[in-house]
Enzyme design. Structure first.
Site, PDB file in Angstrom:
ATOM      1  N   HIS A  21       0.839  -1.210   0.000  1.00  0.00           N
ATOM      2  CA  HIS A  21       0.000   0.000   0.000  1.00  0.00           C
ATOM      3  C   HIS A  21       0.864   1.247   0.000  1.00  0.00           C
ATOM      4  O   HIS A  21       2.096   1.170  -0.043  1.00  0.00           O
ATOM      5  CB  HIS A  21      -1.044  -0.025   1.122  1.00  0.00           C
ATOM      6  CG  HIS A  21      -0.478  -0.101   2.508  1.00  0.00           C
ATOM      7  ND1 HIS A  21       0.384   0.826   3.019  1.00  0.00           N
ATOM      8  CD2 HIS A  21      -0.683  -1.002   3.507  1.00  0.00           C
ATOM      9  CE1 HIS A  21       0.689   0.519   4.266  1.00  0.00           C
ATOM     10  NE2 HIS A  21       0.065  -0.600   4.591  1.00  0.00           N
ATOM     11  N   HIS A  24       3.912   1.443   2.439  1.00  0.00           N
ATOM     12  CA  HIS A  24       5.124   0.749   1.984  1.00  0.00           C
ATOM     13  C   HIS A  24       5.757   1.533   0.828  1.00  0.00           C
ATOM     14  O   HIS A  24       6.969   1.624   0.715  1.00  0.00           O
ATOM     15  CB  HIS A  24       4.803  -0.655   1.460  1.00  0.00           C
ATOM     16  CG  HIS A  24       4.003  -1.509   2.402  1.00  0.00           C
ATOM     17  ND1 HIS A  24       2.766  -1.998   2.075  1.00  0.00           N
ATOM     18  CD2 HIS A  24       4.272  -1.955   3.647  1.00  0.00           C
ATOM     19  CE1 HIS A  24       2.292  -2.714   3.086  1.00  0.00           C
ATOM     20  NE2 HIS A  24       3.180  -2.704   4.053  1.00  0.00           N
ATOM     21  N   CYS A 137       0.757 -10.743  20.579  1.00  0.00           N
ATOM     22  CA  CYS A 137      -0.151 -10.309  19.504  1.00  0.00           C
ATOM     23  C   CYS A 137       0.402 -10.816  18.176  1.00  0.00           C
ATOM     24  O   CYS A 137       1.503 -10.438  17.771  1.00  0.00           O
ATOM     25  CB  CYS A 137      -0.292  -8.791  19.459  1.00  0.00           C
ATOM     26  SG  CYS A 137      -1.183  -8.265  17.965  1.00  0.00           S
ATOM     27  N   CYS A 140       1.119  -8.007  15.543  1.00  0.00           N
ATOM     28  CA  CYS A 140       2.394  -7.286  15.702  1.00  0.00           C
ATOM     29  C   CYS A 140       3.573  -8.236  15.608  1.00  0.00           C
ATOM     30  O   CYS A 140       4.702  -7.804  15.463  1.00  0.00           O
ATOM     31  CB  CYS A 140       2.508  -6.616  17.061  1.00  0.00           C
ATOM     32  SG  CYS A 140       1.239  -5.447  17.463  1.00  0.00           S
ATOM     33  N   CYS A 154      -5.187  -5.437  21.487  1.00  0.00           N
ATOM     34  CA  CYS A 154      -4.003  -4.770  20.915  1.00  0.00           C
ATOM     35  C   CYS A 154      -4.487  -3.470  20.266  1.00  0.00           C
ATOM     36  O   CYS A 154      -5.412  -3.496  19.460  1.00  0.00           O
ATOM     37  CB  CYS A 154      -3.346  -5.663  19.875  1.00  0.00           C
ATOM     38  SG  CYS A 154      -2.280  -4.740  18.751  1.00  0.00           S
ATOM     39  N   HIS A 157      -4.195  -3.727  16.333  1.00  0.00           N
ATOM     40  CA  HIS A 157      -4.917  -4.750  15.564  1.00  0.00           C
ATOM     41  C   HIS A 157      -6.320  -5.046  16.088  1.00  0.00           C
ATOM     42  O   HIS A 157      -7.043  -5.852  15.505  1.00  0.00           O
ATOM     43  CB  HIS A 157      -4.079  -6.031  15.496  1.00  0.00           C
ATOM     44  CG  HIS A 157      -2.800  -5.815  14.739  1.00  0.00           C
ATOM     45  ND1 HIS A 157      -1.634  -5.420  15.338  1.00  0.00           N
ATOM     46  CD2 HIS A 157      -2.548  -5.875  13.415  1.00  0.00           C
ATOM     47  CE1 HIS A 157      -0.701  -5.267  14.415  1.00  0.00           C
ATOM     48  NE2 HIS A 157      -1.226  -5.529  13.247  1.00  0.00           N
ATOM     49  N   LYS A 307      -5.053   3.661  11.207  1.00  0.00           N
ATOM     50  CA  LYS A 307      -3.992   2.904  10.573  1.00  0.00           C
ATOM     51  C   LYS A 307      -4.524   2.246   9.295  1.00  0.00           C
ATOM     52  O   LYS A 307      -5.677   1.855   9.242  1.00  0.00           O
ATOM     53  CB  LYS A 307      -3.529   1.824  11.558  1.00  0.00           C
ATOM     54  CG  LYS A 307      -2.253   1.166  11.162  1.00  0.00           C
ATOM     55  CD  LYS A 307      -1.815   0.164  12.189  1.00  0.00           C
ATOM     56  CE  LYS A 307      -0.847  -0.788  11.495  1.00  0.00           C
ATOM     57  NZ  LYS A 307       0.045  -1.467  12.376  1.00  0.00           N
ATOM     58  N   LYS A 310      -5.553  -4.067   5.823  1.00  0.00           N
ATOM     59  CA  LYS A 310      -6.530  -4.841   5.072  1.00  0.00           C
ATOM     60  C   LYS A 310      -7.782  -5.048   5.921  1.00  0.00           C
ATOM     61  O   LYS A 310      -8.902  -4.919   5.444  1.00  0.00           O
ATOM     62  CB  LYS A 310      -5.910  -6.196   4.706  1.00  0.00           C
ATOM     63  CG  LYS A 310      -6.539  -6.836   3.519  1.00  0.00           C
ATOM     64  CD  LYS A 310      -5.676  -7.933   2.939  1.00  0.00           C
ATOM     65  CE  LYS A 310      -5.436  -9.029   3.955  1.00  0.00           C
ATOM     66  NZ  LYS A 310      -4.620 -10.121   3.434  1.00  0.00           N
TER      67      LYS A 310
HETATM   68  N1  MSP Z   1       8.507  -7.088   8.246  1.00  0.00           N
HETATM   69  C1  MSP Z   1       8.661  -6.012   9.137  1.00  0.00           C
HETATM   70  C2  MSP Z   1       9.962  -5.281   8.886  1.00  0.00           C
HETATM   71  C3  MSP Z   1      11.194  -6.110   8.977  1.00  0.00           C
HETATM   72  S1  MSP Z   1      12.597  -5.213   8.555  1.00  0.00           S
HETATM   73  C4  MSP Z   1      13.855  -6.161   8.995  1.00  0.00           C
HETATM   74  C5  MSP Z   1       7.515  -5.039   8.971  1.00  0.00           C
HETATM   75  N2  MSP Z   1       6.867  -5.090   7.810  1.00  0.00           N
HETATM   76  S2  MSP Z   1       5.665  -4.121   7.384  1.00  0.00           S
HETATM   77  O1  MSP Z   1       5.145  -4.663   6.165  1.00  0.00           O
HETATM   78  O2  MSP Z   1       4.755  -3.955   8.448  1.00  0.00           O
HETATM   79  O3  MSP Z   1       6.337  -2.791   7.007  1.00  0.00           O
HETATM   80  C6  MSP Z   1       6.575  -1.785   7.933  1.00  0.00           C
HETATM   81  C7  MSP Z   1       7.164  -0.619   7.201  1.00  0.00           C
HETATM   82  O4  MSP Z   1       6.373  -0.306   6.043  1.00  0.00           O
HETATM   83  C8  MSP Z   1       7.170   0.664   8.000  1.00  0.00           C
HETATM   84  O5  MSP Z   1       8.285   0.761   8.856  1.00  0.00           O
HETATM   85  C9  MSP Z   1       7.204   1.679   6.886  1.00  0.00           C
HETATM   86  O6  MSP Z   1       8.466   1.716   6.307  1.00  0.00           O
HETATM   87  C10 MSP Z   1       6.237   1.095   5.891  1.00  0.00           C
HETATM   88  N3  MSP Z   1       4.851   1.402   6.231  1.00  0.00           N
HETATM   89  C11 MSP Z   1       3.835   0.497   6.365  1.00  0.00           C
HETATM   90  N4  MSP Z   1       2.698   1.170   6.648  1.00  0.00           N
HETATM   91  C12 MSP Z   1       2.942   2.478   6.703  1.00  0.00           C
HETATM   92  C13 MSP Z   1       2.161   3.605   6.920  1.00  0.00           C
HETATM   93  N5  MSP Z   1       0.873   3.537   7.150  1.00  0.00           N
HETATM   94  N6  MSP Z   1       2.782   4.807   6.894  1.00  0.00           N
HETATM   95  C14 MSP Z   1       4.103   4.936   6.638  1.00  0.00           C
HETATM   96  N7  MSP Z   1       4.860   3.889   6.425  1.00  0.00           N
HETATM   97  C15 MSP Z   1       4.341   2.639   6.485  1.00  0.00           C
HETATM   98  O7  MSP Z   1       7.285  -4.267   9.867  1.00  0.00           O
END
Ligand code: MSP
Length: 494
Positions: A21, A24, A137, A140, A154, A157, A307, A310
């Site tokens: 999304h 990311h 959780c 998380c 949580c 979530h 937040k 999905k």
């Molecule tokens: N898999 C772990 C990270 C492991 S790194 C060794 C994880 N994955 S995640 O899919 O949840 O991705 C988190 C990261 O995605 C955040 O730190 C950020 O870089 C990005 N983001 C995901 N959602 C976001 C927002 N809503 N806003 C900004 N960045 C976001 O955690």
């Protein structure tokens, strides 16, 4: 910058239980802009940009089960979606790592064995066995404190955590806390922005940070990397995931590892700061490796204060934005909406107006007008080299090095606006009709100035909009300058 020889930049590896999304996408776009910027500066071969997917753990296994698909097939499918999304957004990474890659799994096992043999600075075993219990959780993928729950759920979530108790292996984080604090304070490990650095130092000062477990029983988490010395256990997903930053470089003997480690810039949002500012440095210290130079933490974007997920059904798919605006405009719209580090609501409803104002009427129109006038009034010929606005370009470089992407874009768009105003004020179409010699001379000077401005704008846009920038530069460097047959940015329909 002068003595920068190599630049290693990473994004988090994203969980495959979610669709890619706009959150990311933000981190990945930032990494792409920086990678492109440094490639220009120090050479493509000296820059390494890593991204990928995090594919193990209870959360992924649960999602696969829910979809009724075997976990490997499931992760293949979602990981592919991430890769396609980055392709659609024209993200030029050097490597896309998956934690299910055989090579990664093998190196993680080597890392675990090394940790098992290592001693802390206080001479204790880094890894020890103990009983683990607490509320867990799955969303998380971490244990959560009673005090963090909101009405028993949580807060992220909205799910009730599970009570877990099992025999696990632990990492003696306690023994590293002081060294980590000192390295953060001395900026050997920089954390940007300062507010996040202080947050981490605050955590470290509390001194009651518990050790973390590096394994889970196979019974509770069957989907993961085997712990090499205990067949009842799998590696904890965070140890597996964090290791990706060095397994991708073929730690310990790979040429890439020798050349690129330590990382120069590790990007993430604040949600995973603790893992990167505490666990990750501790693991690296235990492996006797240098720490990353800088962790850069951006804000977490919400939709109407919530937040994105999905489960909540409010996910913004960057692929849909690319369909409407194209890759480079999508990147521009996302990066220019707020500053790196700010926490904010994403407002895609503002994108159409901004696209029309800044791209169609701003940059696109300027390119059309200037090239059209040079074609019409000077026969397409400008016999001079563009004058580089060095101060402006240097200023932008500083912005990029300090992650001020929005500021940099605002400055570029100020120049675009200034150039458009310069056209309106000087009215080359009137000058061209005049028979007076001085008007003819002025016309030439005005168009030369605009030619230079456009050239500088295209230079400045390189890391942000490599294709558009290239298009503009190609037009400007042609023997005969011509107005492009298609506008640079298509006006949105209706
Ligand atoms: N898999 C772990 C990270 C492991 S790194 C060794 C994880 N994955 S995640 O899919 O949840 O991705 C988190 C990261 O995605 C955040 O730190 C950020 O870089 C990005 N983001 C995901 N959602 C976001 C927002 N809503 N806003 C900004 N960045 C976001 O955690």
């Amino acid at each position: 910058m002068e003595n920068l020889k190599k630049y290693y930049i990473t994004t988090p590896i994203y969980y495959v239980n979610d669709q890619p999304h706009i959150g990311h996408a933000y981190t990945t776009i930032v990494a792409d802009v920086l990678a492109r910027f440094y490639r220009e500066k120090i050479g493509t071969e000296n820059v390494y940009f890593l991204t990928g997917t995090d594919e193990h753990g209870a959360k992924i296994a649960e999602s696969a089960a829910k979809a009724g698909i075997d976990p490997q097939k499931f992760t293949d499918m979602v990981s592919q979606k991430f890769q396609v999304t980055w392709q659609n957004l024209d993200i030029a990474y050097d490597q896309f790592i998956r934690t299910t890659d055989i090579q990664h799994q093998k190196i993680v096992q080597d890392i675990l064995l090394k940790l098992k043999e290592a001693k802390t600075p206080q001479g204790q075993d880094v890894i020890y066995q103990a009983e683990y219990q607490g509320l867990y959780c799955v969303g998380c993928e971490k244990f959560i404190l009673e005090s963090e729950l909101v009405e028993g759920l949580c807060p992220d979530h909205h799910k009730k955590p599970e009570q877990l108790a099992e025999q696990n292996w632990f990492f003696r984080l306690q023994d590293y806390l002081e060294i980590i604090a000192q390295k953060i304070k001395s900026e050997e490990l920089k954390i940007y922005p300062d507010s996040r650095k202080n947050e981490v130092l605050g955590l470290l000062e509390k001194q009651n940070l518990p050790d973390f477990s590096i394994s889970r029983s196979k019974k509770s988490v069957p989907w993961g990397i085997d712990l090499p010395w205990d067949e009842t256990q799998k590696a904890y997903v965070w140890v597996d995931a964090l290791s990706n930053y060095i397994t991708a470089l073929d730690y310990p003997d790979g040429e890439k590892f020798q050349k690129f480690w330590p990382a120069d810039c590790q990007l993430m949002a604040l949600d995973i700061l603790k893992f990167h500012a505490l666990y990750w440095p501790a693991i690296l210290l235990a492996l006797d490796l240098p720490l990353p130079k800088q962790l850069n933490i951006h804000g977490f974007f919400t939709i109407n204060g919530q937040k994105m997920s999905k489960t909540l059904g409010n996910v913004i798919d960057p692929n849909e934005l690319v369909k409407i605006y194209g890759a480079e405009s999508t990147k521009y719209l996302i990066l220019s909406q707020f500053s790196f580090g700010a926490e904010s609501d994403i407002k895609v409803e503002d994108f159409p107006a901004k696209y029309n104002a800044d791209l169609v009427n701003g940059l696109g129109n300027l390119v059309n007008r200037v090239t059209n006038m040079i074609e019409q009034y000077l026969g397409g010929e400008i016999n001079l080299k563009a004058e580089l606005e060095t101060e402006f370009l240097q200023d932008l470089e500083i912005d990029l090095q300090s992650l001020k992407f929005r500021d940099a874009l605002l400055k570029i768009w100020d120049l675009i606006q200034e150039a458009n105003i310069f056209v309106d004020q000087n009215k080359p179409w009137l000058l061209s009709k005049s028979e007076k010699k001085e008007d003819q001379e002025k016309l030439k000077i005005v168009l030369e100035k605009l030619f230079s401005k456009l050239y500088n704008i295209a230079q400045a846009l390189k890391p942000f909009m490599p294709e558009k920038s290239q298009e503009i530069l190609a037009i400007l460097s042609a023997d005969k300058i011509q107005k492009p047959s298609e506008p640079l940015f298509k006006r949105l329909e209706n």
